[in-house]
Scaffold this motif. Structure first.
Motif, PDB file in Angstrom:
ATOM      1  N   ALA A 246       4.752   6.134  -0.497  1.00  0.00           N
ATOM      2  CA  ALA A 246       4.838   4.821  -1.137  1.00  0.00           C
ATOM      3  C   ALA A 246       4.550   3.708  -0.140  1.00  0.00           C
ATOM      4  O   ALA A 246       3.912   2.703  -0.475  1.00  0.00           O
ATOM      5  CB  ALA A 246       6.222   4.633  -1.753  1.00  0.00           C
ATOM      6  N   LEU A 247       5.005   3.873   1.096  1.00  0.00           N
ATOM      7  CA  LEU A 247       4.761   2.864   2.125  1.00  0.00           C
ATOM      8  C   LEU A 247       3.279   2.769   2.448  1.00  0.00           C
ATOM      9  O   LEU A 247       2.729   1.669   2.592  1.00  0.00           O
ATOM     10  CB  LEU A 247       5.563   3.195   3.386  1.00  0.00           C
ATOM     11  N   ALA A 248       2.607   3.918   2.541  1.00  0.00           N
ATOM     12  CA  ALA A 248       1.179   3.902   2.827  1.00  0.00           C
ATOM     13  C   ALA A 248       0.407   3.222   1.694  1.00  0.00           C
ATOM     14  O   ALA A 248      -0.512   2.427   1.944  1.00  0.00           O
ATOM     15  CB  ALA A 248       0.676   5.324   3.046  1.00  0.00           C
ATOM     16  N   TYR A 249       0.781   3.523   0.439  1.00  0.00           N
ATOM     17  CA  TYR A 249       0.111   2.867  -0.685  1.00  0.00           C
ATOM     18  C   TYR A 249       0.436   1.371  -0.717  1.00  0.00           C
ATOM     19  O   TYR A 249      -0.391   0.557  -1.139  1.00  0.00           O
ATOM     20  CB  TYR A 249       0.499   3.534  -2.004  1.00  0.00           C
ATOM     21  N   PHE A 278      -2.075   7.969   5.745  1.00  0.00           N
ATOM     22  CA  PHE A 278      -2.477   8.994   4.785  1.00  0.00           C
ATOM     23  C   PHE A 278      -2.984  10.245   5.499  1.00  0.00           C
ATOM     24  O   PHE A 278      -2.723  11.367   5.052  1.00  0.00           O
ATOM     25  CB  PHE A 278      -3.551   8.458   3.840  1.00  0.00           C
ATOM     26  N   ARG A 279      -3.711  10.054   6.587  1.00  0.00           N
ATOM     27  CA  ARG A 279      -4.205  11.217   7.330  1.00  0.00           C
ATOM     28  C   ARG A 279      -3.050  12.010   7.928  1.00  0.00           C
ATOM     29  O   ARG A 279      -3.086  13.250   7.942  1.00  0.00           O
ATOM     30  CB  ARG A 279      -5.169  10.765   8.419  1.00  0.00           C
ATOM     31  N   GLU A 280      -2.034  11.308   8.395  1.00  0.00           N
ATOM     32  CA  GLU A 280      -0.891  11.988   9.002  1.00  0.00           C
ATOM     33  C   GLU A 280      -0.175  12.869   7.991  1.00  0.00           C
ATOM     34  O   GLU A 280       0.342  13.938   8.323  1.00  0.00           O
ATOM     35  CB  GLU A 280       0.074  10.961   9.589  1.00  0.00           C
ATOM     36  N   ARG A 285      -6.430  11.577  -1.376  1.00  0.00           N
ATOM     37  CA  ARG A 285      -6.764  10.501  -2.308  1.00  0.00           C
ATOM     38  C   ARG A 285      -6.511   9.138  -1.670  1.00  0.00           C
ATOM     39  O   ARG A 285      -7.370   8.253  -1.693  1.00  0.00           O
ATOM     40  CB  ARG A 285      -5.948  10.659  -3.589  1.00  0.00           C
ATOM     41  N   GLY A 286      -5.320   8.968  -1.089  1.00  0.00           N
ATOM     42  CA  GLY A 286      -5.019   7.715  -0.414  1.00  0.00           C
ATOM     43  C   GLY A 286      -5.945   7.476   0.766  1.00  0.00           C
ATOM     44  O   GLY A 286      -6.364   6.337   1.027  1.00  0.00           O
ATOM     45  N   GLU A 287      -6.288   8.552   1.465  1.00  0.00           N
ATOM     46  CA  GLU A 287      -7.209   8.432   2.598  1.00  0.00           C
ATOM     47  C   GLU A 287      -8.568   7.921   2.143  1.00  0.00           C
ATOM     48  O   GLU A 287      -9.146   7.013   2.756  1.00  0.00           O
ATOM     49  CB  GLU A 287      -7.353   9.798   3.275  1.00  0.00           C
ATOM     50  N   ALA A 353      -9.241   1.118  -8.646  1.00  0.00           N
ATOM     51  CA  ALA A 353      -9.247   0.922  -7.203  1.00  0.00           C
ATOM     52  C   ALA A 353      -7.888   0.558  -6.663  1.00  0.00           C
ATOM     53  O   ALA A 353      -7.719   0.406  -5.471  1.00  0.00           O
ATOM     54  CB  ALA A 353     -10.247  -0.193  -6.857  1.00  0.00           C
ATOM     55  N   ALA A 354      -6.912   0.364  -7.542  1.00  0.00           N
ATOM     56  CA  ALA A 354      -5.635  -0.159  -7.087  1.00  0.00           C
ATOM     57  C   ALA A 354      -4.607   0.875  -6.756  1.00  0.00           C
ATOM     58  O   ALA A 354      -3.752   0.666  -5.922  1.00  0.00           O
ATOM     59  CB  ALA A 354      -5.061  -1.099  -8.151  1.00  0.00           C
ATOM     60  N   ARG A 355      -4.642   2.005  -7.438  1.00  0.00           N
ATOM     61  CA  ARG A 355      -3.541   2.968  -7.296  1.00  0.00           C
ATOM     62  C   ARG A 355      -3.894   4.001  -6.250  1.00  0.00           C
ATOM     63  O   ARG A 355      -3.145   4.409  -5.438  1.00  0.00           O
ATOM     64  CB  ARG A 355      -3.290   3.623  -8.653  1.00  0.00           C
TER      65      ARG A 355
END
Length: 355
Positions: A246-249, A278-280, A285-287, A353-355
């Motif tokens: 959640a923090l990364a997003y 996200f990579r960590e 998807r987030g990446e 593009a937001a989520r």
């Protein structure tokens, strides 16, 4: 009327844990109880404490540990012949698969979990598993297929007064409205979910709702400072509860807000931060979405057009391999926005593009 939010994934001796317990506390308590259950030779309790361990590891972004934990939980549940615990373990595995970008696997595991939940008479795990299927479809952009399921699950959650599931369903429906351009409806639903989450003391759900509100305030109203304030409030919760994903997003959304405001250097820094996060945690998807934001920011800051075009082409392939139906539209929109010729992509409407 909604009661206080609860966490049904914390079971057995761990039912005293709160939906707002920090993930490090959940992991410590779950591991301690898991070891005690193993020593006592209690496979049912091993399964249930192992579920809490799996979920804590997943939410902390420790993918390999989470994968081992949910599978061990399932094996213990099968040994105990506990259908409900088997369903919960499969739900955890399916949720992890979605987080990792393995969407076909996520659907298979979540459908199995829903079937087992129904067979075992556990309406909660059935509901959570169907919700997981709905979210997987929404992430892919298959709104027509899963929109009705979201509405069905929302009605069931409202009827039972389940605040946490009501909040989840409202946020999912809001996200679909936001992505199809109905910003007013999206704002109203995010606002309702934030209010319910706050009253039910569901801090995680509240943080996600604030993120949704920030997005709409930014894209609809152009109110950058208000959007950043909402994201800062949500970030406080994410840090307190150790909500890594959640923090990364949240950081990626902050990048989106800054990019829309034309503050490209600041946006670049946030996208780089989110990308590293996200990579960590191995969340493709987030990446990929962070890479897209970063590519656009770098283009605005003068990056070579050929390099940008190559990056966008690679991203199109990555997003399609993940299984996102809207991937080509997202990249096509970036081509159009940046004025870079697109040799193989067709623009086809609004994108997620937001989520």
């Amino acid at each position: 009327m909604y009661g206080k939010a609860f966490a049904p994934e914390y079971q057995g001796a761990l039912t005293t844990l709160s939906v707002n317990s920090s993930l490090t506390d959940v992991l410590a308590a779950g591991t301690e109880q898991l070891r005690a259950a193993e020593r006592a030779g209690e496979p049912g309790e091993v399964a249930r404490s192992g579920l809490a361990v799996a979920e804590a590891q997943r939410r902390l972004g420790r993918v390999a540990d989470a994968d081992r934990a949910w599978k061990a939980s399932y094996r213990a549940a099968r040994e105990a012949e506990d259908t409900g615990a088997m369903a919960w373990a499969l739900w955890s595995g399916g949720t992890l698969a979605r987080q990792r970008g393995a969407l076909p696997l996520a659907r298979r595991l979540l459908q199995l979990a829903a079937d087992l939940g129904e067979r075992g008479g556990d309406i909660v795990v059935r509901g959570y598993s169907l919700a997981g299927l709905a979210e997987t479809g929404r992430i892919q952009g298959d709104y027509e297929a899963v929109g009705r399921l979201h509405e069905q699950l929302l009605a069931e959650a409202r009827r039972r007064g389940e605040a946490r599931h009501t909040v989840w369903a409202l946020e999912g429906i809001a996200q679909m409205h936001r992505n199809t351009g109905d910003y007013d409806r999206a704002y109203a639903l995010f606002e309702e979910s934030a209010e319910i989450a706050a009253r039910a003391e569901d801090r995680r759900g509240h943080a996600w709702a604030l993120r949704g509100l920030a997005d709409v305030v930014s894209v609809r109203d152009g109110d950058t400072e208000r959007a950043l304030e909402l994201l800062s409030e949500a970030e406080t919760t994410c840090r307190a509860m150790r909500l890594s994903s959640a923090l990364a997003y949240n950081h990626k959304m902050r990048g989106n807000v800054l990019y829309r405001a034309g503050r490209y250097a600041e946006a670049r820094a946030l996208y780089e931060q989110a990308l590293a996060e996200f990579r960590e945690m191995s969340e493709p998807r987030g990446e990929a979405l962070s890479r897209l934001g970063l590519a656009k920011s770098l283009a605005r800051l003068g990056r070579d057009r050929g390099e940008t075009a190559a990056e966008l082409a690679d991203l199109a392939g990555v997003l399609e391999r993940i299984g996102l139906q809207h991937a080509r539209r997202m990249v096509a929109r970036a081509h159009e926005e940046l004025g870079i010729p697109d040799t193989g992509l067709a623009l086809a409407g609004a994108t997620e593009a937001a989520r």
